[in-house]
Motif scaffolding. Structure first.
Motif, PDB file in Angstrom:
ATOM      1  N   VAL A  57     -36.175 -52.125 -72.513  1.00  0.00           N
ATOM      2  CA  VAL A  57     -36.985 -50.920 -72.278  1.00  0.00           C
ATOM      3  C   VAL A  57     -36.059 -49.725 -72.069  1.00  0.00           C
ATOM      4  N   LEU A  58     -35.069 -49.900 -71.189  1.00  0.00           N
ATOM      5  CA  LEU A  58     -34.183 -48.775 -70.856  1.00  0.00           C
ATOM      6  C   LEU A  58     -33.415 -48.298 -72.083  1.00  0.00           C
ATOM      7  N   ASN A  96     -32.308 -45.085 -64.071  1.00  0.00           N
ATOM      8  CA  ASN A  96     -32.067 -46.304 -63.288  1.00  0.00           C
ATOM      9  C   ASN A  96     -33.225 -46.588 -62.341  1.00  0.00           C
ATOM     10  N   LYS A  98     -42.858 -55.777 -64.803  1.00  0.00           N
ATOM     11  CA  LYS A  98     -42.685 -56.326 -66.158  1.00  0.00           C
ATOM     12  C   LYS A  98     -43.509 -57.596 -66.391  1.00  0.00           C
ATOM     13  N   ASN A  99     -43.545 -58.485 -65.401  1.00  0.00           N
ATOM     14  CA  ASN A  99     -44.258 -59.743 -65.617  1.00  0.00           C
ATOM     15  C   ASN A  99     -45.752 -59.524 -65.794  1.00  0.00           C
ATOM     16  N   GLN A 145     -43.267 -53.247 -73.811  1.00  0.00           N
ATOM     17  CA  GLN A 145     -42.170 -52.266 -73.804  1.00  0.00           C
ATOM     18  C   GLN A 145     -42.708 -50.869 -74.098  1.00  0.00           C
ATOM     19  N   THR A 189     -36.147 -55.595 -69.202  1.00  0.00           N
ATOM     20  CA  THR A 189     -35.869 -54.286 -68.598  1.00  0.00           C
ATOM     21  C   THR A 189     -34.779 -53.546 -69.367  1.00  0.00           C
ATOM     22  N   VAL A 221     -39.709 -50.980 -63.786  1.00  0.00           N
ATOM     23  CA  VAL A 221     -39.939 -51.972 -64.851  1.00  0.00           C
ATOM     24  C   VAL A 221     -39.797 -53.380 -64.273  1.00  0.00           C
ATOM     25  N   GLU A 222     -38.754 -53.587 -63.466  1.00  0.00           N
ATOM     26  CA  GLU A 222     -38.540 -54.902 -62.856  1.00  0.00           C
ATOM     27  C   GLU A 222     -39.762 -55.345 -62.038  1.00  0.00           C
ATOM     28  N   PHE A 270     -44.323 -49.267 -71.108  1.00  0.00           N
ATOM     29  CA  PHE A 270     -43.359 -48.704 -70.144  1.00  0.00           C
ATOM     30  C   PHE A 270     -42.749 -47.410 -70.674  1.00  0.00           C
ATOM     31  N   ILE A 271     -42.446 -47.403 -71.960  1.00  0.00           N
ATOM     32  CA  ILE A 271     -41.829 -46.197 -72.526  1.00  0.00           C
ATOM     33  C   ILE A 271     -42.807 -45.024 -72.451  1.00  0.00           C
ATOM     34  N   PHE A 286     -36.226 -45.847 -62.954  1.00  0.00           N
ATOM     35  CA  PHE A 286     -37.295 -46.391 -63.789  1.00  0.00           C
ATOM     36  C   PHE A 286     -37.060 -47.873 -64.059  1.00  0.00           C
ATOM     37  N   GLY A 287     -35.809 -48.254 -64.205  1.00  0.00           N
ATOM     38  CA  GLY A 287     -35.466 -49.668 -64.382  1.00  0.00           C
ATOM     39  C   GLY A 287     -36.023 -50.518 -63.256  1.00  0.00           C
ATOM     40  N   PHE A 306     -42.931 -43.737 -68.994  1.00  0.00           N
ATOM     41  CA  PHE A 306     -41.747 -42.925 -68.687  1.00  0.00           C
ATOM     42  C   PHE A 306     -41.885 -41.521 -69.263  1.00  0.00           C
TER      43      PHE A 306
END
Lengths: 187, 207
Positions: free
Chosen positions: B66-67, A18, A28-29, A50, B63, A24-25, A53-54, A20-21, A57
Motif C-alpha cells: 500500500v505504502l 509512516n 488491513k485484516n 489496497q 502494508t 493500514v496495519e 487504503f490508497i 498511515f502505515g 489516504f
C-alpha cells in the motif's frame, strides 16, 4: 484505539506516510476480509483492499474527524467491491429478480437438495461451501451480511457504511439470512 | 402453515431487538411448532456458519505494498521525521552549520595584514621577507600578505589568504600551510582547535 487512530490521522493530513502505515496495519485484516468475502478471489480482494487504503489516504482531508474512521474506511471498501462486482457481472445472467425482494433471484430461492457426490463432499471444505453461498447472494444482501457477521458490526454502523436507512439494512440482513438458510440447511 | 409474523419475530430475535412480550410469543410458538423450530435452528446454524469463516489475515507485505503505491511524500515531512528520529545528529548538524557560519564571518572580517612577531623578519608594505642568511626561530604566520623566504625558518609556516615564495636558498624546517579558500580556513580552524584540545590532554602527561 480510536484515540491512536485519530492522532495518526492528524499526522497523515500533514503528509506523514509512516503514520498511515500504522493505520493500514490496524485495519488491513478486516478490510482485506471484507473484500475477500465480497469478491471471493484473493488476488482481486488484495487489489481492492489496497485501493481502498490508497483512496482513504488521498481523500483523508475529506474525512470528518468527529466520525469513526473505520466506518468511513469500510464505506470506501464496500463501494469499491460493489462497483467491481457490477463491472464484472456477466451479461448472460438470465435469472430474473423475484418480485418484491429487491434483487433475490429464483436461483437463490431454490434449495440445493441434490446431494453432492461423496468425493466432492470430502474435498470441499465447509468454509468453501459457506463462502460460495455468500458469493451467490446479490451484492446488496452480501454486503449487509458480511458487515454484520464477518466484521461483526452493529446495525447502526452498517446503516452508516451503506448509507441506507436502518430499516432497509434490517430487511437486507433478513433476506440474506433467509437465502443462506435455504442454501445451507442440508450442510 | 405458520404466520409470516413468526418468521419476522425470529429475525427480530436474531437482530437482538425483540421486545420481551414478543419473545414470549415466539418461544411459545416454537415449543408447539416443529416446522418453525427447524427454521429457527437453521437460521441460528447459518449465522454460526457465516461467523465461523471470519478472522482472515491480509497477505504478507500488504502494508508495504500500500505504502509503495501512495503518491510521493512531501520533503518537509520527511526531514521533520528524520530530525525527530535522530536528535543527536540533528543537534550536531545544527552546531556545524552555526560554526561554519561564524567562521565564515570571521574570514570575511579578517582582511587586515598581520604577521607573527619575530626578530629578523623584514616587512615591506604587505610583504614579509626572511632575508638571505638569516634564521628565524619559531612559527611564522602571515595574514593577507606575501611571504618571501630567502633565509631559513626553524618552525612551521602558515600563509592565510596570501602568497608564499620560497627561494632556492630558502629553507623551512616545519610544515608549510597555505590557506586561501573559506573551506581551507574552516578546516584550518578545526585542526587548530583539535590540536589545542589534544595539547590540553597532553600537558598533564608531560609534566
Amino acid at each position: 484505539m480510536e484515540a491512536i487512530v485519530k492522532k495518526r490521522i492528524k499526522q497523515v493530513i500533514k503528509g506523514d506516510q509512516n503514520a498511515f502505515g500504522e493505520i493500514v496495519e490496524i485495519y488491513k485484516n478486516s478490510v482485506y476480509q471484507l473484500c475477500f468475502r465480497m469478491l471471493g478471489n484473493r488476488h482481486e480482494a488484495e487489489d481492492m483492499a489496497q485501493e481502498a487504503f490508497i483512496r482513504a489516504f488521498v481523500n483523508i482531508h475529506t474525512f470528518n474527524q468527529d466520525l469513526k474512521f473505520s466506518t468511513w474506511l469500510f464505506r470506501i471498501a464496500t463501494n469499491l467491491c460493489i462497483d467491481r462486482i457490477r463491472k464484472k457481472k456477466p451479461d448472460y445472467y438470465l435469472d430474473a429478480e423475484v418480485a418484491g425482494t429487491e434483487g433475490l433471484t429464483m436461483y437463490s430461492q431454490i434449495p440445493d437438495k441434490t446431494p453432492l457426490p461423496e468425493n466432492e463432499v470430502e474435498s470441499l471444505e465447509l468454509h468453501e461451501t459457506i463462502q460460495k453461498e455468500i458469493l451467490k447472494l446479490p451484492e446488496k444482501y452480501r454486503s449487509a451480511i458480511v458487515l454484520k457477521y464477518i466484521e461483526e458490526l452493529s446495525l447502526n454502523e452498517i446503516s452508516e457504511i451503506l448509507d441506507l436507512p436502518l430499516g432497509t439494512v434490517k430487511t437486507r440482513i433478513h433476506r440474506g439470512r433467509e437465502a443462506l438458510r435455504q442454501q445451507l440447511q442440508y450442510v | 402453515m405458520c404466520p409470516e409474523q413468526i418468521i419476522e419475530l425470529m429475525h427480530e430475535y436474531l437482530d437482538e431487538e425483540i421486545e420481551p412480550d414478543k419473545e414470549q410469543i415466539l418461544r411459545d410458538h416454537l415449543q408447539t411448532c416443529k416446522e418453525c423450530e427447524t427454521i429457527f435452528n437453521e437460521l441460528k446454524k447459518t449465522i454460526a456458519f457465516v461467523k465461523s469463516i471470519s478472522h482472515m489475515q491480509a497477505p504478507d507485505n500488504f502494508t508495504a505494498n500500500v505504502l509503495s503505491r501512495l503518491p510521493k511524500e512531501k520533503k518537509k515531512v520527511k526531514l521533520g521525521r528524520w530530525l525527530k528520529n535522530h536528535p543527536m545528529l540533528a543537534a550536531a548538524s545544527l552546531f556545524l552549520v552555526l560554526m561554519m557560519g561564524s567562521l565564515y564571518s570571521t574570514w570575511n572580517q579578517d582582511r587586515e595584514f598581520s604577521v607573527s612577531k619575530q626578530k629578523n623578519l623584514v616587512v615591506k608594505n604587505n610583504t614579509v621577507i626572511v632575508p638571505k642568511g638569516e634564521t628565524v626561530n619559531g612559527d611564522v604566520i602571515v595574514r593577507n600578505g606575501k611571504l618571501e623566504i630567502e633565509g631559513e625558518i626553524k618552525g612551521n609556516v602558515t600563509v592565510i589568504n596570501g602568497e608564499k615564495y620560497l627561494a632556492s636558498a630558502g629553507h623551512v624546517t616545519g610544515q608549510i600551510d597555505e590557506v586561501n579558500e573559506v573551506f581551507d580556513w574552516v578546516w584550518y580552524h578545526m585542526k587548530k582547535t583539535a590540536q589545542e584540545v589534544i595539547d590540553i590532554f597532553d600537558q598533564p602527561e608531560t609534566e
